[in-house]
Enzyme design. Structure first.
Site, PDB file in Angstrom:
ATOM      1  N   SER A 119       3.796   0.332   1.639  1.00 46.96           N
ATOM      2  CA  SER A 119       4.407   1.101   0.569  1.00 46.96           C
ATOM      3  C   SER A 119       4.442   0.284  -0.712  1.00 46.96           C
ATOM      4  O   SER A 119       4.496  -0.945  -0.674  1.00 46.96           O
ATOM      5  CB  SER A 119       5.816   1.548   0.965  1.00 46.96           C
ATOM      6  OG  SER A 119       6.746   0.558   0.582  1.00 46.96           O
ATOM      7  N   LYS A 120       4.404   1.012  -1.814  1.00 44.05           N
ATOM      8  CA  LYS A 120       4.397   0.377  -3.127  1.00 44.05           C
ATOM      9  C   LYS A 120       5.618  -0.505  -3.317  1.00 44.05           C
ATOM     10  O   LYS A 120       5.564  -1.518  -3.976  1.00 44.05           O
ATOM     11  CB  LYS A 120       4.441   1.458  -4.209  1.00 44.05           C
ATOM     12  CG  LYS A 120       3.084   1.888  -4.663  1.00 44.05           C
ATOM     13  CD  LYS A 120       3.229   2.826  -5.840  1.00 44.05           C
ATOM     14  CE  LYS A 120       2.111   3.847  -5.771  1.00 44.05           C
ATOM     15  NZ  LYS A 120       2.337   5.078  -6.428  1.00 44.05           N
TER      16      LYS A 120
END
Ligand code: GLU
Length: 450
Positions: A218-219
């Protein structure tokens, strides 16, 4: 085989963020499949979400595809330019009774004239859709789970599923190779395609990328932007080779190899469905291998942007390119990233060696023997010939006097002169590039802090 039978694939990114390693893997697998089969690679920018589109993000997609060596045969097509075509397809579905107009409260409205401010829903009939995914096999979805879904918004824009299905049909896409996160939207796309009288592409949903804790990348949690890997000094060749192995592997199990060979080995049906671990240590290892394969001129060229950036820790006037060039063969073996050159060389250009506290806290450095080794070394180096061998012998002799082996006797000297406990071979560059006075100054300075 006629060209009509050759695969046509597309990379269809939405430019809503910087290119993510997962999207890069999707682009690469499409490209590998096209290049292995002699098919066509299409680039389609899915820029229908106007609130989130930024032109610089589209430019970054072009830039990073080029960086990785992923070219395309058709496009870029811009989905935003196909609005009229999408409207026409929705009108066809309305005319055929396969979709209906809705008011603001989602109630069905009579008639089939599309007008501003009206949303359109697809009329999902009872039944089951079975997707024969190239990677996952059959995935069956009961239509009750889908409901009547929106294909046209009241603001006059198509939804993702509608635009995606229409464009795949119009562009004669044979295989939609994309991330597993889109699997849940696939039955809707298939229903829309069929209702329009077209054949949906074969789908191949690539496995998720997960981090060390087996959580989806995930970012927020993970470093996922291609840009940051490039900035840290991953070579495009290493990155592309590594990305090709996320969910796929060659049958002969030789992992590190040029893209030209991967093209010959790639089989879409060999892609796994299990999540693929994005293994930073493995990526670093690959990068180290690719860095070692460069000749010194290529490596110096690749390192130049790091050595000459305005982020370097030394004052620009202290930088000596000839010294940096002469160090390349000494550091090449150990370099894992291009940016890793800075801590290898900074002690040669910084007026003060950078002080890495962790190095000072190591017992070999803090120990009582260290102070005595430094004392003896300071005395010996004051008048010995300023040559690598004599300097080295003097340090080892100082250690021996305290029953300390060679690598341990070198440790406090290394930390005093370079600021770190690890680095390139010490004695030759130290004697060649630093003066006796400067080395003595650093040794005395370090000694005073023990
Ligand atoms: N535009 C979609 C996305 O970036 C991908 C669509 C597709 O590959 O079918 O998530």
């Amino acid at each position: 085989m006629s060209s009509a039978e050759l695969p046509r694939v597309r990379f269809a990114p939405s430019p809503t963020g910087y290119l993510h390693v997962g999207s890069a893997r999707t682009a690469l697998f499409n490209w590998l499949f096209a290049r292995t089969t002699g098919g066509t690679m299409v680039l389609r920018i899915e820029d229908t979400d106007e609130s989130r589109n930024r032109p610089e993000l589209t430019d970054a997609i072009f830039e990073y595809l080029a960086w990785l060596g992923i070219d395309y045969d058709e496009g870029p097509y811009y989905q935003s330019e196909r609005r009229e075509r999408h409207r026409e397809a929705v009108q066809q579905l309305l005319d055929d009774g396969r979709a209906y107009l809705c008011d603001a409260d989602d109630n069905e409205l009579p008639g089939s004239e599309m007008a501003d401010g009206r949303a359109v829903r697809f009329r999902t009939q009872q039944g089951t859709t079975v997707i024969d995914d190239v990677i996952r096999g059959e995935v069956a979805v009961d239509h009750a789970q889908l409901g009547d879904f929106v294909i046209w918004r009241s603001d006059g824009s198509p939804t993702f599923v509608l635009a995606n299905a229409v464009d795949d049909a119009d562009m004669a896409i044979t295989h939609a190779i994309r991330g597993e996160d889109l699997l849940s939207s696939t039955p809707r796309a298939v229903l829309v395609a069929q209702a329009l009288g077209t054949t949906p592409p074969a789908y191949a949903h690539l496995p998720l990328l997960v981090n060390e804790q087996r959580k989806k990348l995930s970012k927020r949690r993970d470093d996922v932007s291609l840009e940051s890997y490039r900035q840290r000094g991953y070579l495009a060749s290493a990155m592309a080779n590594y990305l090709a192995l996320l969910g796929w592997g060659p049958r002969d199990e030789v992992e590190i190899r040029p893209m030209a060979e991967i093209i010959g080995q790639f089989r879409l049906e060999d892609v796994n469905k299990a999540p693929a671990f994005f293994d930073l240590a493995k990526l670093e290892h690959f990068n180290g291998v690719y860095i070692r394969e460069l000749d010194s001129e290529e490596l110096l060229g690749a390192l130049a942007p790091y050595l000459e950036s305005d982020q370097v820790p030394w004052p620009p006037e202290c930088y000596r390119p000839d010294v940096a060039a002469s160090m390349i063969p000494l550091v090449q073996e150990k370099l894992r990233t291009l940016s890793g050159i800075i801590p290898q060389l900074d002690w040669l250009f910084c007026p003060e060696p950078p002080m890495d506290e962790k190095s000072w806290d190591k017992s070999v450095v803090r120990g009582r023997a260290s102070a005595e080794i430094l004392d003896r070394t300071i005395v010996a180096l004051a008048d010995c010939p300023w040559e690598p061998d004599t300097v080295k012998d003097a340090v080892f002799a100082a250690g021996e006097a305290h029953g300390v082996n060679r690598s341990k006797s070198q440790a406090p000297v290394r930390v005093a002169v370079t600021g770190r406990s690890v680095g390139p071979p010490l004695f030759e560059p130290m004697v060649q590039h630093l003066s006796r006075e400067e080395v003595l100054r650093r040794l005395r300075n370090a000694r005073s802090q023990l």
